[in-house]
Design an enzyme around this catalytic site. Sequence first.
Site, PDB file in Angstrom:
ATOM      1  N   GLU A 131       0.790  -1.549  -0.068  1.00 53.70           N
ATOM      2  CA  GLU A 131       0.217   0.132   0.080  1.00 53.70           C
ATOM      3  C   GLU A 131       1.193   1.069   0.302  1.00 53.70           C
ATOM      4  O   GLU A 131       1.104   2.363  -0.958  1.00 53.70           O
ATOM      5  CB  GLU A 131      -1.092  -0.042   0.949  1.00 53.70           C
ATOM      6  CG  GLU A 131      -1.797  -1.050   1.445  1.00 53.70           C
ATOM      7  CD  GLU A 131      -3.256  -1.447  -0.586  1.00 53.70           C
ATOM      8  OE1 GLU A 131      -3.129  -0.002  -0.749  1.00 53.70           O
ATOM      9  OE2 GLU A 131      -3.372  -2.336  -0.371  1.00 53.70           O
ATOM     10  N   HIS A 134       1.636   1.812  -3.384  1.00 50.87           N
ATOM     11  CA  HIS A 134       0.380   2.577  -4.137  1.00 50.87           C
ATOM     12  C   HIS A 134       1.125   4.117  -3.668  1.00 50.87           C
ATOM     13  O   HIS A 134       0.857   5.547  -4.825  1.00 50.87           O
ATOM     14  CB  HIS A 134      -0.556   2.704  -3.932  1.00 50.87           C
ATOM     15  CG  HIS A 134      -0.904   0.957  -4.140  1.00 50.87           C
ATOM     16  ND1 HIS A 134      -0.802   1.078  -5.786  1.00 50.87           N
ATOM     17  CD2 HIS A 134      -1.761   0.188  -3.933  1.00 50.87           C
ATOM     18  CE1 HIS A 134      -0.843   0.160  -6.318  1.00 50.87           C
ATOM     19  NE2 HIS A 134      -1.468  -0.890  -5.299  1.00 50.87           N
TER      20      HIS A 134
END
Length: 328
Positions: A131, A134
């Site tokens: 995550e 990202h």
Amino acid sequence: MNLMRTAMLLAFMTALFMGVGYLIGGQSGMMIAFVAAAGMNFFSYWNSDRMVLSTYGAQEVDERSAPEFYGIVRDLARNAGLPMPKVYLYDNPQPNAFATGRNPQNAAVAASTGLLHALTPQEVAGVMAHELAHVQNRDTLTMTITATLAGAISMLGNFAFFFGGRRDNNNPLGAIGVLAAMIVAPLAAMLVQMAISRTREYSADRRGAEICGNPLWLASALGKIARGAAHIPNEEAEGHPATAHMFIINPLSGARMDNLFSTHPDTENRIAALHEMAQYGGGTGPSVGTPTRSGSTGPAMTANPERKSRSVPNTGRGGSQPPKGPWS
């Protein structure tokens, strides 16, 4: 590249609104749709992350309410050279996670309580590193805006149904235009989600493995999350399928038509790529450490498949203790 992709999505959203507005109400409908699209684009840029977090009832945690989980994210952010994001948990039995925010300085990462129950700390580190990748790749702005806009596009079909049949709406194509809007708008919502390239997941997997220091942690986590998502429903995601592409694994049940337009690559292929990365020595950067009471980073976590994260706030399910952390 991601800024260009976001600009293209916003332009597509505006054009779609104007096109449907024209089919429903002619030139006046097109102008009204243009104003609505411009307002929605502005609102999405500044508020779409809050909307997504609110949709899933995510609550912010810190070192006191979720010490180990927060410490994992803190150490990973340090490894990645990123500002510390806000850390959230949402109460859902399905193991999953997502990131949001318009830039690294305003980023947030969220994990489900099901993720912390099902995964080891090493696997949690792999997921949160993905995550954070990202965030570092600036995928989060595109992902978050797309979630908001795709949901709005899907509402255009209903808008056409309720307002397209009026005789005073100057509809140049009559019933044909309304029917076209009802069919095209939901399909376009799916295509908007697919506009986010699947390759971003492979890129985030690779960078996430480098951030956490071990590709096998993420590979193991992906397998567990995929199995959990296949058997444990996520009612919030089922009700808001436009947000599905934000998660590390598609949260929608396999029976849904949405999976015909899956925004995620095959999980087995992702796992195979991570195993290949590990085989050739990829992801050998600094491993995330176990946070100590003083806040410093201790030795790297040792792999123990039987160990579950101690960060899981007690939600009161099956336990005698009252709820802790964000659910107290």
